[in-house]
Write a protein that holds these residues in place. Structure first.
Motif, PDB file in Angstrom:
ATOM      1  N   GLN A  74       0.928   4.535   1.472  1.00 43.98           N
ATOM      2  CA  GLN A  74      -0.311   4.680   2.393  1.00 43.98           C
ATOM      3  C   GLN A  74       0.177   4.793   3.748  1.00 43.98           C
ATOM      4  O   GLN A  74       1.355   4.501   4.005  1.00 43.98           O
ATOM      5  CB  GLN A  74      -1.291   3.297   2.114  1.00 43.98           C
ATOM      6  CG  GLN A  74      -2.103   3.498   0.853  1.00 43.98           C
ATOM      7  CD  GLN A  74      -3.208   2.335   0.681  1.00 43.98           C
ATOM      8  OE1 GLN A  74      -4.145   2.435   1.513  1.00 43.98           O
ATOM      9  NE2 GLN A  74      -2.933   1.387  -0.225  1.00 43.98           N
ATOM     10  N   GLY A 221      15.008  -8.891   3.248  1.00 43.24           N
ATOM     11  CA  GLY A 221      14.339  -9.886   4.135  1.00 43.24           C
ATOM     12  C   GLY A 221      13.203  -9.287   4.661  1.00 43.24           C
ATOM     13  O   GLY A 221      12.361  -9.843   5.463  1.00 43.24           O
ATOM     14  N   PRO A 223       9.419  -7.655   5.148  1.00 44.69           N
ATOM     15  CA  PRO A 223       8.186  -7.837   4.422  1.00 44.69           C
ATOM     16  C   PRO A 223       8.286  -6.814   3.223  1.00 44.69           C
ATOM     17  O   PRO A 223       8.444  -5.914   3.409  1.00 44.69           O
ATOM     18  CB  PRO A 223       6.959  -7.549   5.266  1.00 44.69           C
ATOM     19  CG  PRO A 223       7.699  -7.859   6.782  1.00 44.69           C
ATOM     20  CD  PRO A 223       9.159  -7.544   6.566  1.00 44.69           C
ATOM     21  N   ILE A 225       5.985  -5.302   1.824  1.00 51.64           N
ATOM     22  CA  ILE A 225       4.945  -3.989   1.649  1.00 51.64           C
ATOM     23  C   ILE A 225       5.724  -2.746   2.767  1.00 51.64           C
ATOM     24  O   ILE A 225       5.590  -1.742   2.279  1.00 51.64           O
ATOM     25  CB  ILE A 225       3.657  -4.388   2.006  1.00 51.64           C
ATOM     26  CG1 ILE A 225       2.747  -3.299   1.992  1.00 51.64           C
ATOM     27  CG2 ILE A 225       3.780  -4.851   3.622  1.00 51.64           C
ATOM     28  CD1 ILE A 225       2.305  -3.343   0.510  1.00 51.64           C
ATOM     29  N   TYR A 238       2.356  -1.616  -6.593  1.00 48.33           N
ATOM     30  CA  TYR A 238       2.559  -2.896  -6.340  1.00 48.33           C
ATOM     31  C   TYR A 238       1.265  -3.754  -5.831  1.00 48.33           C
ATOM     32  O   TYR A 238       0.972  -4.686  -6.212  1.00 48.33           O
ATOM     33  CB  TYR A 238       3.556  -3.089  -5.130  1.00 48.33           C
ATOM     34  CG  TYR A 238       3.846  -4.299  -4.167  1.00 48.33           C
ATOM     35  CD1 TYR A 238       4.509  -5.450  -4.874  1.00 48.33           C
ATOM     36  CD2 TYR A 238       3.240  -4.350  -3.046  1.00 48.33           C
ATOM     37  CE1 TYR A 238       4.608  -6.654  -4.256  1.00 48.33           C
ATOM     38  CE2 TYR A 238       3.383  -5.521  -2.424  1.00 48.33           C
ATOM     39  CZ  TYR A 238       4.205  -6.634  -2.868  1.00 48.33           C
ATOM     40  OH  TYR A 238       4.256  -7.933  -2.415  1.00 48.33           O
ATOM     41  N   ASN A 239       0.604  -3.221  -4.815  1.00 46.98           N
ATOM     42  CA  ASN A 239      -0.762  -3.267  -4.627  1.00 46.98           C
ATOM     43  C   ASN A 239      -1.683  -2.100  -4.869  1.00 46.98           C
ATOM     44  O   ASN A 239      -1.116  -1.121  -5.330  1.00 46.98           O
ATOM     45  CB  ASN A 239      -0.839  -3.875  -3.240  1.00 46.98           C
ATOM     46  CG  ASN A 239      -0.566  -2.706  -2.357  1.00 46.98           C
ATOM     47  OD1 ASN A 239       0.205  -1.756  -2.686  1.00 46.98           O
ATOM     48  ND2 ASN A 239      -1.185  -2.555  -1.015  1.00 46.98           N
TER      49      ASN A 239
ATOM     50  N   GLY B  76      -4.242  -1.760   2.696  1.00 46.03           N
ATOM     51  CA  GLY B  76      -4.806  -2.830   1.955  1.00 46.03           C
ATOM     52  C   GLY B  76      -4.548  -4.243   2.361  1.00 46.03           C
ATOM     53  O   GLY B  76      -3.651  -4.055   3.416  1.00 46.03           O
ATOM     54  N   SER B  78      -2.208  -6.043   1.406  1.00 43.47           N
ATOM     55  CA  SER B  78      -0.928  -6.452   1.250  1.00 43.47           C
ATOM     56  C   SER B  78      -0.006  -5.956   2.536  1.00 43.47           C
ATOM     57  O   SER B  78       0.881  -6.657   2.684  1.00 43.47           O
ATOM     58  CB  SER B  78      -0.286  -5.645  -0.087  1.00 43.47           C
ATOM     59  OG  SER B  78      -0.854  -6.159  -1.137  1.00 43.47           O
ATOM     60  N   LEU B  79      -0.548  -5.109   3.239  1.00 45.91           N
ATOM     61  CA  LEU B  79      -0.001  -4.812   4.658  1.00 45.91           C
ATOM     62  C   LEU B  79      -0.535  -5.707   5.582  1.00 45.91           C
ATOM     63  O   LEU B  79       0.385  -6.177   6.309  1.00 45.91           O
ATOM     64  CB  LEU B  79      -0.146  -3.175   4.899  1.00 45.91           C
ATOM     65  CG  LEU B  79       0.301  -2.809   6.296  1.00 45.91           C
ATOM     66  CD1 LEU B  79       1.754  -2.881   6.225  1.00 45.91           C
ATOM     67  CD2 LEU B  79      -0.180  -1.484   6.413  1.00 45.91           C
ATOM     68  N   ALA B  82       1.608  -9.058   6.032  1.00 44.91           N
ATOM     69  CA  ALA B  82       2.815  -8.761   6.809  1.00 44.91           C
ATOM     70  C   ALA B  82       2.477  -8.526   8.213  1.00 44.91           C
ATOM     71  O   ALA B  82       2.877  -9.269   9.322  1.00 44.91           O
ATOM     72  CB  ALA B  82       3.603  -7.561   6.346  1.00 44.91           C
ATOM     73  N   MET B  86       3.081 -10.550  11.918  1.00 41.56           N
ATOM     74  CA  MET B  86       3.806  -9.743  13.086  1.00 41.56           C
ATOM     75  C   MET B  86       3.008  -9.674  14.397  1.00 41.56           C
ATOM     76  O   MET B  86       3.626  -9.968  15.387  1.00 41.56           O
ATOM     77  CB  MET B  86       4.118  -8.473  12.521  1.00 41.56           C
ATOM     78  CG  MET B  86       5.178  -8.321  11.281  1.00 41.56           C
ATOM     79  SD  MET B  86       5.090  -6.821  10.457  1.00 41.56           S
ATOM     80  CE  MET B  86       6.270  -6.094  11.585  1.00 41.56           C
ATOM     81  N   ARG B 107       0.401 -14.994  -2.291  1.00 39.90           N
ATOM     82  CA  ARG B 107       1.253 -13.695  -1.867  1.00 39.90           C
ATOM     83  C   ARG B 107       1.058 -13.549  -0.213  1.00 39.90           C
ATOM     84  O   ARG B 107       1.870 -13.224   0.380  1.00 39.90           O
ATOM     85  CB  ARG B 107       0.666 -12.502  -2.400  1.00 39.90           C
ATOM     86  CG  ARG B 107       1.307 -12.263  -3.785  1.00 39.90           C
ATOM     87  CD  ARG B 107       0.971 -11.041  -4.400  1.00 39.90           C
ATOM     88  NE  ARG B 107       1.097  -9.939  -3.811  1.00 39.90           N
ATOM     89  CZ  ARG B 107       1.062  -8.622  -4.593  1.00 39.90           C
ATOM     90  NH1 ARG B 107       1.013  -8.665  -6.045  1.00 39.90           N
ATOM     91  NH2 ARG B 107       1.049  -7.375  -4.015  1.00 39.90           N
ATOM     92  N   GLU B 111       4.528 -13.723   2.243  1.00 36.63           N
ATOM     93  CA  GLU B 111       4.993 -12.578   3.116  1.00 36.63           C
ATOM     94  C   GLU B 111       5.062 -12.877   4.463  1.00 36.63           C
ATOM     95  O   GLU B 111       5.959 -12.754   5.333  1.00 36.63           O
ATOM     96  CB  GLU B 111       3.842 -11.323   3.234  1.00 36.63           C
ATOM     97  CG  GLU B 111       3.908 -10.393   2.175  1.00 36.63           C
ATOM     98  CD  GLU B 111       5.059  -9.628   2.064  1.00 36.63           C
ATOM     99  OE1 GLU B 111       6.209  -9.810   1.494  1.00 36.63           O
ATOM    100  OE2 GLU B 111       5.160  -8.302   2.360  1.00 36.63           O
ATOM    101  N   ARG B 114       8.347 -14.259   5.087  1.00 38.18           N
ATOM    102  CA  ARG B 114       9.434 -13.087   5.315  1.00 38.18           C
ATOM    103  C   ARG B 114       9.398 -12.650   6.784  1.00 38.18           C
ATOM    104  O   ARG B 114      10.360 -12.062   7.259  1.00 38.18           O
ATOM    105  CB  ARG B 114       9.242 -11.999   4.319  1.00 38.18           C
ATOM    106  CG  ARG B 114       9.397 -12.449   2.992  1.00 38.18           C
ATOM    107  CD  ARG B 114       9.320 -11.359   1.899  1.00 38.18           C
ATOM    108  NE  ARG B 114      10.134 -10.497   1.775  1.00 38.18           N
ATOM    109  CZ  ARG B 114      11.235 -10.460   1.184  1.00 38.18           C
ATOM    110  NH1 ARG B 114      11.390 -11.646   0.496  1.00 38.18           N
ATOM    111  NH2 ARG B 114      11.899  -9.373   1.033  1.00 38.18           N
ATOM    112  N   VAL B 115       8.165 -12.934   7.450  1.00 38.02           N
ATOM    113  CA  VAL B 115       8.162 -12.515   8.941  1.00 38.02           C
ATOM    114  C   VAL B 115       8.717 -13.607   9.697  1.00 38.02           C
ATOM    115  O   VAL B 115       9.226 -13.235  10.862  1.00 38.02           O
ATOM    116  CB  VAL B 115       6.710 -12.077   9.216  1.00 38.02           C
ATOM    117  CG1 VAL B 115       6.411 -11.772  10.775  1.00 38.02           C
ATOM    118  CG2 VAL B 115       6.093 -10.874   8.413  1.00 38.02           C
TER     119      VAL B 115
END
Lengths: 364, 364
Positions: A74, A221, A223, A225, A238-239, B76, B78-79, B82, B86, B107, B111, B114-115
């Motif tokens: 996307q 490391g 993110p 996505i 995944y999503n 979505g 999921s983005l 992250a 950020m 989830r 994420e 990881r940021v």
């Protein structure tokens, strides 16, 4: 002709009539499930089959081997402009190099500059983005992480006729506006990406082909996505993926295979359409100016002007009166632009040519 | 009843029949333009009007002031998992804090980890994600960048009845699965985000409401496409947005306003649907287990099991024979799940309840 046939928009643009008819029916009930395509779970067997088929059809149209992952993302090219350097511009290599051949490749390059160091391999800005570099004209550091370019510039109407030659360097191309418009030596690239809203379907999905070897370079490391390995490992699921856009893209790949007869046949049609339009414009002599210079003219987007905003406006009105739409130039260049994507028929181009000729006779 | 009416999928899920009918027609020709919605340029006046209306309708349904930006994103939740850290987990503040109340908030938290640095404000994992924290039970650092939670956990069937109380701390919520299902004190949040494929429309678009004050905290230098200010500044039209998904979302907001009569009316319908289904399940006694504990049960997703994979499978078959779909539990929890999003009608819930009762009589 129906208004959909006379849509010359630069994207989102025209889609084939048979694909629109199938899509219309699928909104209420998919033939396979009896349920609306908009209500189908992305975990359903039906959608897993669609994902499989979309990938299989793209591989078969291109003759693409399993050395490449095919994935659906996307965010459009604009997100890829950031994630390509995030994934591949790693410190183990020299900075990535960017060809700036128009508006879109300039944006790709600017985003790369926000992610980290990058180098400009060629810049057509000084000459007004009317030409492209000759193959071999590029002076690329052989240790570069990758060389990035845009295969077709929609705004200026410039197109590379063949892949840029950069032996030994990973080649990455944004092919958003000419992917699946002609056969492609895809395996000369390390990565190809293309959003759907030109030749592939509606806005909302981006196809990426990535050499699996390149995937191994991605640092850990990040993110999940934004890491290309995530969607590859999860089969683009995944999503929640854009189910509808991927469904229409699948219908388009069927249409390319079954109705058109593959990419070589598509290319013949596209070449003929573009040749006809350029011929008509050329015959008008000084009355009209085509933005791109001769050998670099795009088969997908023809940017031109009657040299005067009032005349251009008058032409748009004349075209609109015949049911045509999408002929305005991009706000950055103005003027006029006809986009001749796969779904634009030869008949539609003929109608446009007639309108142009009549207009030129009346106003020039 | 049509198969679309009997779709209990957790998302993408059921959409209102009138919206499907309008969407079907728009695939061939929009009433306003005569051109397919899939062929409309994102720069067309028609689409600019749709973007305006989508924003206006959401503001008016929620009573949302101009203190908030309303924007439409891709990728979505999921983005967003992250991009939220950020954008907002800046060094000027203490690390962001995350409530982990189920699969999706876990989830989001992973994420964020990881940021950068983050803290867990509450974790329901030890107790099997069957309950939520009591308001005020959270021990949050008042200097935190923000407190993040998920308002409704689709997999476990848990829902916060009211906004989490965290005075003085920016509150950010993923409301993907209950946004616009009931009235909302939106201005108690600094940011709310929700992807479309539950109550808002098809997969492919995510709505975000962001306090403009929070936007000022975003650090410079990020890739434009990941910086929330970019789409806000460009009216959600920086790059090609998912035109089709935003169009259907707009039709949904019209339906909520005109056919349903607003969010209070929607809430009454949703409460009644959930109460009916929970009552029927409760009446079955030991035959069925509802995953979530009493006061935290979701009005959107009801996760339950007959306690035995074979019985659950048999129920799915019985439901399928009546034309029902989407009742499988999520692969992480298994069992069964009925999703009762806005477009699932009381009649559909009644049909489900009848099927459940008959099944229980036969098999228990």
């Amino acid at each position: 002709m129906h208004a959909n046939t006379l849509n010359f928009s630069a994207g989102p643009g025209a889609l084939p009539a048979t694909v629109l008819a199938q899509t219309r029916d699928a909104i209420v009930a998919l033939p396979e499930t009896g349920v609306s395509v908009l209500g189908m779970s992305h975990r359903s067997e039906w959608f897993l089959d669609i994902l499989d088929e979309a990938e299989r059809n793209i591989r078969s149209l291109l003759g693409l081997s399993d050395r490449y992952a095919v994935t659906f993302l996307q965010g459009g090219s604009s997100l890829l402009f950031a994630t390509v350097p995030m994934n591949f511009a790693t410190p183990a290599f020299a900075p990535p190099e960017y060809v700036i051949s128009g508006y879109w490749s300039a944006r790709a390059s600017a985003e790369a500059g926000r992610v980290g160091e990058h180098r400009i391999a060629w810049d057509g800005q000084r000459t007004g983005f009317r030409e492209l570099p000759a193959l071999g004209q590029l002076d690329v550091d052989p240790r570069t992480a990758y060389l990035h370019y845009v295969s077709n510039e929609t705004i200026e109407g410039l197109q590379f006729a063949a892949p840029v030659a950069a032996p030994g360097v990973p080649l990455i191309a944004d092919m958003s506006s000419d992917f699946l418009s002609k056969p492609l030596a895809a395996e000369r690239f390390s990565m190809i990406y293309a959003h759907a809203q030109k030749n592939l379907g509606p806005a909302g999905v981006t196809v990426a082909l990535i050499d699996r070897e390149l995937l191994e370079r991605i640092p850990g490391g990040m993110p999940h996505i934004l890491d290309f390995r995530t969607q590859v490992a999860h089969g683009s699921n995944y999503n929640t993926p854009p189910v509808f856009a991927i469904y229409v893209l699948t219908l388009i790949t069927r249409w390319l295979r079954d109705d058109i007869g593959g990419l070589a046949a598509m290319q013949r049609i596209n070449e003929a359409k573009a040749a006809r339009l350029y011929d008509v414009l050329e015959e008008m002599g000084d009355v009209v100016t085509i933005h791109a210079k001769q050998p670099w003219r795009s088969r997908m987007n023809v940017a031109f002007t009657f040299g005067d905003a009032r005349l251009d406006r008058a032409f748009l009105d004349a075209a609109k009166a015949r049911g045509m739409s999408g002929l305005e130039g991009h706000r950055s260049l103005r003027g006029l632009r006809a986009s001749l994507y796969n779904a634009v028929t030869p008949d539609a181009v003929e109608a446009l040519c007639e309108t142009l000729t009549e207009f030129a006779l009346q106003h020039a």
